[in-house]
Design a protein around this motif. Structure first.
Motif, mmCIF file in Angstrom:
data_model
loop_
_atom_site.group_PDB
_atom_site.id
_atom_site.type_symbol
_atom_site.label_atom_id
_atom_site.label_comp_id
_atom_site.label_asym_id
_atom_site.label_seq_id
_atom_site.Cartn_x
_atom_site.Cartn_y
_atom_site.Cartn_z
ATOM 1 N N CYS A 284 -4.943 6.532 1.380
ATOM 2 C CA CYS A 284 -4.416 5.367 0.652
ATOM 3 C C CYS A 284 -4.589 5.606 -0.839
ATOM 4 C CB CYS A 284 -5.141 4.090 1.080
ATOM 5 S SG CYS A 284 -4.440 2.631 0.297
ATOM 6 N N LYS B 42 -3.142 0.245 -3.556
ATOM 7 C CA LYS B 42 -3.183 -1.034 -2.836
ATOM 8 C C LYS B 42 -2.660 -2.126 -3.736
ATOM 9 C CE LYS B 42 -6.057 -1.367 1.198
ATOM 10 N NZ LYS B 42 -4.892 -1.432 2.070
ATOM 11 N N ALA C 37 0.846 -1.196 0.000
ATOM 12 C CA ALA C 37 0.000 0.000 0.000
ATOM 13 C C ALA C 37 0.877 1.240 0.000
ATOM 14 C CB ALA C 37 -0.915 0.021 1.220
#
Ligand code: GUN
Ligand code: FE
Length: 440
Positions: free
Chosen positions: A436, A439, A429
């Motif tokens: 975020c 991923k 990640a």
């Protein structure tokens, strides 16, 4: 640190690895702190609020949502201080050497970045690659076209990242469709500085390509721009290949050496970044050291183009240490991965009879590069107050790495195996300002 919203937002859980100081100066073990069961608390503003052992998490944070990465490694995001945005389609283009590679592949490809549409599509690809490799900030070259820099700035701004870039200036020794003039180059640069420098997390880098492609008149105006905008960075190339050095000697017969050309036009300084610096003399290193300039080691590029073997101990000589960064130099460089780049830096050091430890390498790619960029108050480590620009690495991401971890005994060994065997598959990640953005 100002402007930090103290409102806690979320927790990241995992094995935290935080660099504190240069291991080559402070000693290896003192330079890194490690919590096998660690945690980071991130604020709604995207900053790190707290970092430590999960067992010591203050009660006020206990109910926050948590991204749990278990025994994966949480590190500060990688910083890439030398990369070319408009070269993302020419990795592994086989030139005979630097100048041949530039003429045959690089200039024709960069010419396409006169198109806003072409540049916009490429910018998404480029930034996706950075995030997929755990790189959260970079100092990047654009093409000669103003629209190319405008496009990359806009795309980076949208993603909330700390991007430093600039329009390349080059007014000779290349096809017309990648040339500016001293006047248009300076005018475009000034306009871009006004528009982007200091906007959010963006900064401008004044960007003469290298001495080979700029006339005296352009270098003169470049020096003036740098003097007028001392908070901007300056990036160029220096002492990369034999053919380039010979050309510079012919073009600037009055110069003591290659570094002297940039020095003459007042381009050395604390915010100056010189990519490569493979073949520097003691005199050149002394001037670079005295001026506080940074030399950026680009090992995958140097190996691919056969430019030479960078000597980290020569640059670092105690009596005249030159500040060093490490970078991919995509697309002369062959990988966006800072892990692969560190692995190659290790091998180059071995071939020179030098030693780069895993701590040295990871420090360079994070806090070391941040310090050289004068961004270490904002990024480069997991210390509270900094932006939550983070990479999560999986040391068991491939079968080979997983079996290797069965015999690795220390954090340093885990990091070492990651930099020799790891690549983008090791990135679980990536976070930019607490969000975020990738991923794996
Ligand atoms: N020197 C001048 N331009 C370039 C470039 O685009 N890549 C590399 N590696 N060196 C250069
Ligand atoms: Fe380069």
């Amino acid at each position: 640190m100002t402007n930090i919203d103290q409102q806690a937002d979320k927790i990241l859980r995992g094995a935290t690895v935080n660099f504190k100081a240069n291991p080559r100066v402070s000693g290896q073990e003192n330079s890194v702190s490690y919590e096998a069961k660690g945690a980071i608390v991130i604020s709604t503003s995207g900053h790190i609020l707290w970092q430590g052992a999960f067992a010591n998490l203050p009660t006020e944070f206990k109910e926050l949502p948590c991204d749990d990465y278990e025994d994966k490694l949480i590190l500060p995001g990688f910083i890439d201080p030398h990369i070319h945005f408009p070269q993302n389609r020419i990795l592994a283009a086989p030139g005979k050497d630097l100048l041949d590679w530039l003429n045959r592949f690089t200039f024709p490809e960069e010419a396409r970045y006169c198109s806003a549409e072409y540049a916009a599509k490429a910018a998404e690809f480029f930034l996706d690659r950075l995030f997929a490799n755990g790189t959260t900030s970079s100092l990047a070259f654009c093409s000669v076209h103003k629209v190319c820099a405008d496009t990359l700035f806009a795309a980076a701004e949208k993603r909330g990242m700390a991007m430093i870039t600039g329009k390349t200036m080059m007014d000779r020794f290349a096809p017309d469709n990648v040339l500016d003039t001293p006047e248009t180059g300076a005018r475009d640069t000034q306009e871009l500085i006004k528009k982007w420098h200091g906007k959010g997390r963006l900064k401008y880098a004044i960007t003469p390509r290298f001495a080979v492609t700029s006339t005296d008149a352009q270098l003169q105006l470049t020096g003036d721009l740098y003097k007028d905008n001392p908070n901007c960075l300056m990036q160029t190339h220096l002492s990369e290949s034999a053919g380039e050095i010979a050309t510079v000697q012919k073009q600037f017969p009055w110069s003591k050496d290659y570094t002297d050309v940039y020095d003459h036009f007042n381009l050395l300084g604390e915010n100056s970044f010189f990519a490569h610096g493979i073949h520097l003399s003691d005199r050149e290193c002394a001037r670079l050291s005295e001026s506080g300039s940074t030399v950026v080691h680009c090992p995958t590029s140097n190996n691919f183009l056969g430019s030479g073997l960078f000597d980290i101990d020569h640059l670092g000589k105690a009596e005249r240490p030159v500040g060093v960064g490490v970078a991919t130099d995509v697309g002369g460089g062959t990988s966006y991965s800072m892990l692969q780049t560190l692995g190659e830096a290790y091998k180059v050091a071995m071939l020179k009879g030098r030693k780069i430890t895993a701590y040295d390498a990871f420090y360079l790619a994070t806090l070391g590069n941040a310090k050289q960029l004068k961004l270490d108050k904002e990024i480069g480590s997991l210390d509270p107050g900094k932006f939550a620009d983070i990479v999560v690495l999986d040391p068991k991401s491939t079968p080979v790495l997983a079996s290797r971890q069965e015999v690795s005994e220390t954090l340093e060994d885990v990091l070492f195996s990651l930099m020799i065997l790891g690549d983008d598959r090791a990135v679980s990640a990536t976070y930019v300002a607490g969000k975020c953005v990738y991923k794996g």
